[in-house]
Design a protein around this motif. Structure first.
Motif, PDB file in Angstrom:
ATOM      1  N   SER A 117      -7.037  68.599 -24.776  1.00  0.00           N
ATOM      2  CA  SER A 117      -8.316  68.293 -25.443  1.00  0.00           C
ATOM      3  C   SER A 117      -9.050  67.176 -24.709  1.00  0.00           C
ATOM      4  O   SER A 117     -10.271  67.238 -24.523  1.00  0.00           O
ATOM      5  CB  SER A 117      -8.067  67.883 -26.893  1.00  0.00           C
ATOM      6  N   GLY A 118      -8.309  66.162 -24.278  1.00  0.00           N
ATOM      7  CA  GLY A 118      -8.932  65.074 -23.542  1.00  0.00           C
ATOM      8  C   GLY A 118      -9.524  65.529 -22.224  1.00  0.00           C
ATOM      9  O   GLY A 118     -10.629  65.116 -21.849  1.00  0.00           O
ATOM     10  N   VAL A 119      -8.805  66.391 -21.515  1.00  0.00           N
ATOM     11  CA  VAL A 119      -9.320  66.923 -20.254  1.00  0.00           C
ATOM     12  C   VAL A 119     -10.591  67.725 -20.491  1.00  0.00           C
ATOM     13  O   VAL A 119     -11.563  67.625 -19.724  1.00  0.00           O
ATOM     14  CB  VAL A 119      -8.246  67.793 -19.563  1.00  0.00           C
ATOM     15  N   VAL A 120     -10.612  68.498 -21.560  1.00  0.00           N
ATOM     16  CA  VAL A 120     -11.802  69.276 -21.901  1.00  0.00           C
ATOM     17  C   VAL A 120     -12.986  68.345 -22.187  1.00  0.00           C
ATOM     18  O   VAL A 120     -14.112  68.592 -21.742  1.00  0.00           O
ATOM     19  CB  VAL A 120     -11.531  70.200 -23.105  1.00  0.00           C
ATOM     20  N   LEU A 121     -12.739  67.267 -22.920  1.00  0.00           N
ATOM     21  CA  LEU A 121     -13.815  66.321 -23.237  1.00  0.00           C
ATOM     22  C   LEU A 121     -14.393  65.700 -21.968  1.00  0.00           C
ATOM     23  O   LEU A 121     -15.611  65.539 -21.840  1.00  0.00           O
ATOM     24  CB  LEU A 121     -13.294  65.221 -24.168  1.00  0.00           C
ATOM     25  N   VAL A 122     -13.528  65.352 -21.031  1.00  0.00           N
ATOM     26  CA  VAL A 122     -14.009  64.801 -19.759  1.00  0.00           C
ATOM     27  C   VAL A 122     -14.845  65.842 -19.026  1.00  0.00           C
ATOM     28  O   VAL A 122     -15.912  65.533 -18.478  1.00  0.00           O
ATOM     29  CB  VAL A 122     -12.832  64.342 -18.878  1.00  0.00           C
TER      30      VAL A 122
ATOM     31  N   ALA B 178     -23.842  61.855 -24.325  1.00  0.00           N
ATOM     32  CA  ALA B 178     -22.573  62.051 -25.052  1.00  0.00           C
ATOM     33  C   ALA B 178     -21.478  61.157 -24.475  1.00  0.00           C
ATOM     34  O   ALA B 178     -20.339  61.584 -24.293  1.00  0.00           O
ATOM     35  CB  ALA B 178     -22.153  63.513 -25.026  1.00  0.00           C
ATOM     36  N   GLY B 179     -21.834  59.903 -24.227  1.00  0.00           N
ATOM     37  CA  GLY B 179     -20.881  58.964 -23.634  1.00  0.00           C
ATOM     38  C   GLY B 179     -19.636  58.745 -24.469  1.00  0.00           C
ATOM     39  O   GLY B 179     -18.595  58.349 -23.942  1.00  0.00           O
ATOM     40  N   TRP B 180     -19.724  59.028 -25.763  1.00  0.00           N
ATOM     41  CA  TRP B 180     -18.566  58.852 -26.646  1.00  0.00           C
ATOM     42  C   TRP B 180     -17.408  59.777 -26.284  1.00  0.00           C
ATOM     43  O   TRP B 180     -16.260  59.530 -26.696  1.00  0.00           O
ATOM     44  CB  TRP B 180     -18.977  59.118 -28.103  1.00  0.00           C
ATOM     45  N   LEU B 181     -17.674  60.830 -25.513  1.00  0.00           N
ATOM     46  CA  LEU B 181     -16.618  61.751 -25.130  1.00  0.00           C
ATOM     47  C   LEU B 181     -15.532  61.066 -24.294  1.00  0.00           C
ATOM     48  O   LEU B 181     -14.342  61.389 -24.414  1.00  0.00           O
ATOM     49  CB  LEU B 181     -17.201  62.932 -24.347  1.00  0.00           C
ATOM     50  N   ILE B 182     -15.952  60.117 -23.455  1.00  0.00           N
ATOM     51  CA  ILE B 182     -14.998  59.467 -22.553  1.00  0.00           C
ATOM     52  C   ILE B 182     -14.021  58.564 -23.311  1.00  0.00           C
ATOM     53  O   ILE B 182     -12.795  58.708 -23.149  1.00  0.00           O
ATOM     54  CB  ILE B 182     -15.734  58.701 -21.439  1.00  0.00           C
ATOM     55  N   PRO B 183     -14.484  57.633 -24.148  1.00  0.00           N
ATOM     56  CA  PRO B 183     -13.502  56.841 -24.894  1.00  0.00           C
ATOM     57  C   PRO B 183     -12.654  57.681 -25.842  1.00  0.00           C
ATOM     58  O   PRO B 183     -11.469  57.370 -26.057  1.00  0.00           O
ATOM     59  CB  PRO B 183     -14.362  55.819 -25.661  1.00  0.00           C
ATOM     60  N   THR B 184     -13.229  58.757 -26.371  1.00  0.00           N
ATOM     61  CA  THR B 184     -12.433  59.642 -27.222  1.00  0.00           C
ATOM     62  C   THR B 184     -11.308  60.279 -26.423  1.00  0.00           C
ATOM     63  O   THR B 184     -10.162  60.361 -26.887  1.00  0.00           O
ATOM     64  CB  THR B 184     -13.321  60.744 -27.851  1.00  0.00           C
ATOM     65  N   ALA B 185     -11.626  60.728 -25.214  1.00  0.00           N
ATOM     66  CA  ALA B 185     -10.597  61.316 -24.350  1.00  0.00           C
ATOM     67  C   ALA B 185      -9.523  60.290 -24.014  1.00  0.00           C
ATOM     68  O   ALA B 185      -8.322  60.595 -24.034  1.00  0.00           O
ATOM     69  CB  ALA B 185     -11.234  61.846 -23.064  1.00  0.00           C
ATOM     70  N   LEU B 186      -9.926  59.051 -23.740  1.00  0.00           N
ATOM     71  CA  LEU B 186      -8.955  58.007 -23.415  1.00  0.00           C
ATOM     72  C   LEU B 186      -8.045  57.692 -24.597  1.00  0.00           C
ATOM     73  O   LEU B 186      -6.846  57.438 -24.428  1.00  0.00           O
ATOM     74  CB  LEU B 186      -9.679  56.743 -22.947  1.00  0.00           C
ATOM     75  N   VAL B 187      -8.606  57.707 -25.808  1.00  0.00           N
ATOM     76  CA  VAL B 187      -7.789  57.483 -26.997  1.00  0.00           C
ATOM     77  C   VAL B 187      -6.773  58.616 -27.154  1.00  0.00           C
ATOM     78  O   VAL B 187      -5.596  58.384 -27.468  1.00  0.00           O
ATOM     79  CB  VAL B 187      -8.668  57.357 -28.258  1.00  0.00           C
ATOM     80  N   LEU B 188      -7.226  59.852 -26.936  1.00  0.00           N
ATOM     81  CA  LEU B 188      -6.299  60.985 -27.005  1.00  0.00           C
ATOM     82  C   LEU B 188      -5.184  60.844 -25.979  1.00  0.00           C
ATOM     83  O   LEU B 188      -3.999  61.029 -26.295  1.00  0.00           O
ATOM     84  CB  LEU B 188      -7.054  62.296 -26.783  1.00  0.00           C
ATOM     85  N   PHE B 189      -5.556  60.514 -24.742  1.00  0.00           N
ATOM     86  CA  PHE B 189      -4.553  60.340 -23.686  1.00  0.00           C
ATOM     87  C   PHE B 189      -3.579  59.214 -24.038  1.00  0.00           C
ATOM     88  O   PHE B 189      -2.366  59.361 -23.889  1.00  0.00           O
ATOM     89  CB  PHE B 189      -5.228  60.019 -22.349  1.00  0.00           C
ATOM     90  N   GLY B 190      -4.121  58.083 -24.499  1.00  0.00           N
ATOM     91  CA  GLY B 190      -3.280  56.938 -24.791  1.00  0.00           C
ATOM     92  C   GLY B 190      -2.347  57.171 -25.968  1.00  0.00           C
ATOM     93  O   GLY B 190      -1.153  56.839 -25.908  1.00  0.00           O
ATOM     94  N   ALA B 191      -2.874  57.767 -27.032  1.00  0.00           N
ATOM     95  CA  ALA B 191      -2.055  58.009 -28.216  1.00  0.00           C
ATOM     96  C   ALA B 191      -0.964  59.043 -27.934  1.00  0.00           C
ATOM     97  O   ALA B 191       0.197  58.870 -28.330  1.00  0.00           O
ATOM     98  CB  ALA B 191      -2.943  58.477 -29.370  1.00  0.00           C
TER      99      ALA B 191
END
Length: 199
Positions: free
Chosen positions: A7-12, A37-50
């Motif tokens: 999902s994170g890769v898709v968001l990026v 849609a800059g919010w996609l990047i921090p969302t992806a990072l949160v997914l990756f980190g969690a």
């Protein structure tokens, strides 16, 4: 966990597509936080980190684990989460002093990128079950990190490594690094969850 990585890769990828003013081959993904849609990047990072923290917990609960490897994986996970909170500066500002947020983001991201391949080597060495896929994934993480660091240093000195007409290829090598790291994390999780996959 793997679903979170995908999902994170898709968001990026969506962020890349929504910001044609920047070329994803040249620009690192984190810079796209300053675009549409800059919010996609921090969302992806949160997914990756969690998800990475969850994989770290799986490794931590495995017999014979590499304690150093676990700590390095935890550092990677924390680095991604910190990078999600502090946004990167816009592209094209390599010759300017970074903002406070951009500096924190850069340090956290770079530390994460350096920590995970080291963890991959240490953890992979302690896996008792034979897994060619895990060894190859760890090797890919190390190679991708080295390639990214070369192109990153090249940009700091002024881009000279060009490819196919692109002024620089830092964005491409960063994404290759990210994909390699996520593949290793997914692979180690699958291996450890098999009955024979013990650390």
């Amino acid at each position: 966990m793997i679903a979170a990585f995908v999902s994170g890769v898709v968001l990026v990828g969506v962020a890349d597509a929504l910001n044609p003013q920047w070329n994803w081959v040249e620009e690192m993904a984190s810079h796209f936080v300053n675009g549409t849609a800059g919010w996609l990047i921090p969302t992806a990072l949160v997914l990756f980190g969690a998800a990475s923290a969850t994989v770290t917990a799986v490794v931590l609960g495995s017999p014979g684990r590499s304690a150093t490897g676990v700590w390095l994986m935890a550092g990677w996970s924390l680095g991604l989460l910190v990078a999600a909170v502090f946004p990167a500066d816009p592209p094209g500002q390599w010759d300017r002093p970074p903002s406070t947020a951009g500096l924190v983001h850069g340090i956290a991201g770079m530390l994460a990128f350096v920590l995970l391949p080291s963890a991959a080597v240490l953890v992979t060495r302690r896996v008792r079950v034979r897994s060619r896929a895990l060894v190859l994934a760890a090797a890919a993480s190390v190679v991708a990190t080295a390639l990214y660091l070369v192109t990153w240093v090249d940009v700091l000195d002024g881009p000279t490594l060009t490819f196919g007409g692109f002024e620089k290829v830092t964005g491409l090598t960063e994404r290759l690094l990210l994909w390699a790291d996520l593949i290793w994390l997914s692979t180690v999780c699958v291996v450890l969850r098999r009955p024979a996959g013990r650390m």
